[in-house]
Structure formats: structure tokens, C-alpha cells
Write a protein that holds these residues in place. Structure first.
Motif, PDB file in Angstrom:
ATOM      1  N   GLY A  62       0.780  -1.142  -0.208  1.00 40.39           N
ATOM      2  CA  GLY A  62      -0.892   0.287  -0.135  1.00 40.39           C
ATOM      3  C   GLY A  62       1.088   1.383   0.040  1.00 40.39           C
ATOM      4  N   THR A  63       1.984   1.219  -0.107  1.00 44.93           N
ATOM      5  CA  THR A  63       3.072   2.451   0.241  1.00 44.93           C
ATOM      6  C   THR A  63       3.407   2.976  -2.197  1.00 44.93           C
ATOM      7  N   PRO A  64       3.789   4.487  -1.596  1.00 41.81           N
ATOM      8  CA  PRO A  64       3.962   4.072  -2.895  1.00 41.81           C
ATOM      9  C   PRO A  64       5.405   3.850  -3.661  1.00 41.81           C
ATOM     10  N   TRP A  65       5.836   2.703  -2.798  1.00 44.27           N
ATOM     11  CA  TRP A  65       7.122   1.909  -3.170  1.00 44.27           C
ATOM     12  C   TRP A  65       6.779   0.904  -3.451  1.00 44.27           C
ATOM     13  N   HIS A  66       5.733   0.173  -2.976  1.00 40.04           N
ATOM     14  CA  HIS A  66       6.187  -1.273  -2.892  1.00 40.04           C
ATOM     15  C   HIS A  66       5.988  -2.167  -4.353  1.00 40.04           C
ATOM     16  N   ASP A  67       5.015  -1.445  -4.974  1.00 36.54           N
ATOM     17  CA  ASP A  67       5.275  -2.138  -6.334  1.00 36.54           C
ATOM     18  C   ASP A  67       6.397  -2.215  -7.707  1.00 36.54           C
ATOM     19  N   LEU A  70       9.268  -4.369  -5.758  1.00 39.45           N
ATOM     20  CA  LEU A  70       8.908  -6.360  -5.791  1.00 39.45           C
ATOM     21  C   LEU A  70       9.329  -6.236  -7.213  1.00 39.45           C
ATOM     22  N   ARG A  71       8.755  -5.620  -7.793  1.00 37.43           N
ATOM     23  CA  ARG A  71       9.254  -6.086  -9.164  1.00 37.43           C
ATOM     24  C   ARG A  71      10.339  -5.511  -9.420  1.00 37.43           C
ATOM     25  N   ALA A  72      11.562  -4.658  -9.032  1.00 38.88           N
ATOM     26  CA  ALA A  72      13.006  -4.566  -8.396  1.00 38.88           C
ATOM     27  C   ALA A  72      13.382  -6.062  -8.411  1.00 38.88           C
ATOM     28  N   ALA A  73      12.339  -6.474  -7.034  1.00 35.78           N
ATOM     29  CA  ALA A  73      13.604  -7.300  -6.183  1.00 35.78           C
ATOM     30  C   ALA A  73      13.492  -8.778  -6.956  1.00 35.78           C
ATOM     31  N   ALA A  74      11.779  -8.830  -7.948  1.00 41.88           N
ATOM     32  CA  ALA A  74      11.946  -9.991  -8.372  1.00 41.88           C
ATOM     33  C   ALA A  74      13.007 -10.596  -9.623  1.00 41.88           C
ATOM     34  N   GLU A  96       2.974 -13.341  -3.671  1.00 46.64           N
ATOM     35  CA  GLU A  96       3.204 -14.544  -4.832  1.00 46.64           C
ATOM     36  C   GLU A  96       2.336 -14.675  -6.535  1.00 46.64           C
ATOM     37  N   ALA A  97       1.773 -13.612  -6.547  1.00 42.38           N
ATOM     38  CA  ALA A  97       1.512 -12.994  -7.241  1.00 42.38           C
ATOM     39  C   ALA A  97       2.202 -12.381  -8.074  1.00 42.38           C
ATOM     40  N   ALA A  98       3.035 -11.335  -7.756  1.00 39.71           N
ATOM     41  CA  ALA A  98       3.596 -10.350  -8.196  1.00 39.71           C
ATOM     42  C   ALA A  98       4.950 -10.468  -8.272  1.00 39.71           C
ATOM     43  N   LEU A  99       5.606 -11.572  -7.311  1.00 41.83           N
ATOM     44  CA  LEU A  99       6.574 -11.937  -7.917  1.00 41.83           C
ATOM     45  C   LEU A  99       6.728 -13.224  -8.652  1.00 41.83           C
ATOM     46  N   GLU A 100       5.630 -13.592  -9.050  1.00 36.86           N
ATOM     47  CA  GLU A 100       5.663 -14.577 -10.331  1.00 36.86           C
ATOM     48  C   GLU A 100       5.977 -13.757 -11.403  1.00 36.86           C
ATOM     49  N   ALA A 101       4.837 -12.711 -11.276  1.00 36.89           N
ATOM     50  CA  ALA A 101       4.247 -11.421 -13.351  1.00 36.89           C
ATOM     51  C   ALA A 101       5.760 -11.231 -12.933  1.00 36.89           C
ATOM     52  N   GLY A 102       6.985 -11.326 -11.955  1.00 38.45           N
ATOM     53  CA  GLY A 102       7.726 -10.097 -12.133  1.00 38.45           C
ATOM     54  C   GLY A 102       8.992 -11.391 -12.649  1.00 38.45           C
ATOM     55  N   GLY A 103       8.297 -12.649 -12.464  1.00 35.16           N
ATOM     56  CA  GLY A 103       9.797 -13.814 -12.909  1.00 35.16           C
ATOM     57  C   GLY A 103      10.732 -14.401 -12.299  1.00 35.16           C
ATOM     58  N   ALA A 104      10.338 -13.651 -10.866  1.00 43.69           N
ATOM     59  CA  ALA A 104      11.187 -14.263  -9.648  1.00 43.69           C
ATOM     60  C   ALA A 104      11.309 -16.121 -10.114  1.00 43.69           C
TER      61      ALA A 104
END
Length: 277
Positions: A62-67, A70-74, A96-104
């Protein structure tokens, strides 16, 4: 380790800790978060930290930086992504969905921080929500604030929450780390709290200063006597199996499979800590 501090990230390569949390949250000012994200992700993917598990703590849901975090970390593929204030099964599924979408990669797991009353009440559900979730991390400072509890020696106001979280972790087969100790100058009090965490069944403790690493390793490491007993238990059990004996005793105590499993864990912990010292 503060993600905005290049010197701290370099020093982390020499600290005898099992894991490093490269922080993008509390340790980084808002105007430095983008640059810290780039620096931390480069560090996490560098391979420069040896046997240490390198994790990235992202900014909260919910913070402005979260998404963006996650993308960068993935993409960086650290050992884990540490997420503050995970409060529900839905939070875990979204992560989990965000990490998978980001290719983690598959090895990038979720470390969920429990920092609120609702997280404690739902801890067993959160633990079991995903195979990718591997570790619970107690956020004891925020939890104490939410409970309006005082920080006192012995942590009596937090004991119910701490034991509930350990129960949840064991129910779901996850690892669990105790929260931080704030007074970095008082290593004696830190050691007392680390011993309490060990007695409660925590697998380790999160640290905020390199000076806390050695007393933490010493506290959680098996003693020479415990190592010797573990070796004796395993040797006696294996000898009994070879000889077809159904009853095994060591120092007058009956030995069963559960004691062998405990002994094996003692030796594994001793080996892991010794390899980083």
C-alpha cells in the motif's frame, strides 16, 4: 543493512551472519528510495556475499514504493523478499502473484513480517498460505506500539504473541526469527533476550548492529557438550540399528527417533554457524 548506504552494503560481505536483510523500508528516506532500490538489487544479484542468504526488505503493502520494489526484487532474484506488515492470506497471495509476474526464480521466497495484532491472530493462516512463504519475522517494535505495550525486560507484554507465532510456524513447517533488540550498546541484555528467543523455539534473531552478531551466534550455537551428546546419540542409535537392537540408551536415557532428529539438527546448526565465523 540500510540499502542507501554503500559502505554498509560493502561491510555486510564480512559480517558472520547467516542472512542479510538489505533494507529499502525504514532505513531509507523517501527521496533516496529509488536509488537505494537499484543499489540493493545490484548487490543481491552480485554473488559477492558468500554463503550468506541475501534478502531484500521492500516497502510495505500500500505504500507508493511497494510495487516497484517487488518488481525490481523479483528481477534481482534474492534468496527472499522480506515484507513488512503481512496481515492476511490475501496479502500473501498478492505477494506471490507479484513475484511470479515479475519473473522471480523459484529460490526467491517470502519472509513475512508479523507486526500487528491481526497478523498474530491470523498467524497460522498466513503461514500456510503459500509454499513460497518460508520464514516468519517478528516485528516486535511495531507490535508493541500497536498493543500499546511497554518495552520491559523479559518482554512479558509480548509473550503471548511470540509463542502464538512460534506455534503457527511449527504448524506450517516454517522457520521463524525473533524481532530486534533496540539498545545496541547493551550486549548483556541483548544476550538475555536472545537466550529467551532460543528457549521459545525461535530459529534465530534479527539484528540491527554488527556487534550483536557474535553474541547471537554464541547463544544459538550448540555448546561443545551439546555437540558431543548429539554425536553420541547418533552413534548409539546407528550402532543399535546395525546390531538389530530395538532399545537404545545413552547416559541412562532411552533414545528414540525424535532424539536422533534433534541431535541431527544440533550438528547442522553447529556446522552452519561455524562456517560463517
Amino acid at each position: 543493512m540500510p540499502g542507501a548506504n554503500e559502505r554498509a552494503l560493502e561491510k555486510a560481505k564480512t559480517i558472520p551472519a547467516d542472512a542479510l536483510i538489505l533494507d529499502l523500508e525504514d532505513a531509507v528516506a523517501p527521496d533516496a528510495k529509488a536509488a537505494a532500490r537499484e543499489r540493493v538489487c545490484a548487490a543481491a544479484s552480485s554473488g559477492d556475499y558468500g554463503r550468506r542468504e541475501v534478502t531484500i526488505r521492500v516497502n510495505g503493502i500500500g505504500t507508493p514504493w511497494h510495487d516497484d520494489d517487488l518488481r525490481a526484487a523479483a528481477a534481482a532474484g534474492p534468496a527472499a523478499v522480506v515484507v513488512p506488515k503481512v496481515n492476511s492470506v490475501a496479502d500473501v497471495h498478492a505477494l506471490e502473484a507479484a513475484l511470479e509476474a515479475g519473473g522471480a526464480p523459484d529460490h526467491t521466497t517470502i519472509w513475512a513480517m508479523l507486526e500487528t495484532p491481526v497478523a498474530i491472530l491470523r498467524a497460522h493462516e498466513i503461514c500456510a498460505a503459500s509454499q513460497r512463504l518460508s520464514v516468519l519475522v517478528m516485528g516486535t517494535n511495531d507490535l508493541a506500539k500497536e498493543l500499546r505495550a511497554e518495552h520491559v525486560p523479559g518482554r512479558a507484554p509480548l509473550l503471548t504473541a511470540l509463542s502464538t507465532a512460534v506455534l503457527a510456524a511449527r504448524y506450517a513447517g516454517k522457520e521463524i526469527l525473533d524481532g530486534v533488540f533496540n539498545d545496541v550498546s547493551d550486549l548483556e541484555a541483548f544476550t538475555v533476550e536472545a537466550q529467551q528467543a532460543k528457549e521459545f523455539g525461535f530459529d534465530g534473531k534479527t539484528l540491527i548492529h554488527p556487534g550483536q552478531v557474535e553474541p547471537c551466534n554464541t547463544t544459538f550455537a550448540p555448546t561443545p557438550d551439546e555437540i558431543a551428546l548429539a554425536q553420541e546419540v547418533i552413534a548409539a542409535f546407528e550402532a543399535a540399528q546395525r546390531e538389530g537392537r530395538g532399545v537404545v540408551t545413552v547416559n541412562g536415557r532411552m533414545i528414540e527417533n525424535l532424539h536422533v532428529e534433534q541431535a541431527q539438527r544440533v550438528l547442522a546448526v553447529a556446522e552452519a554457524i561455524g562456517a560463517l565465523r
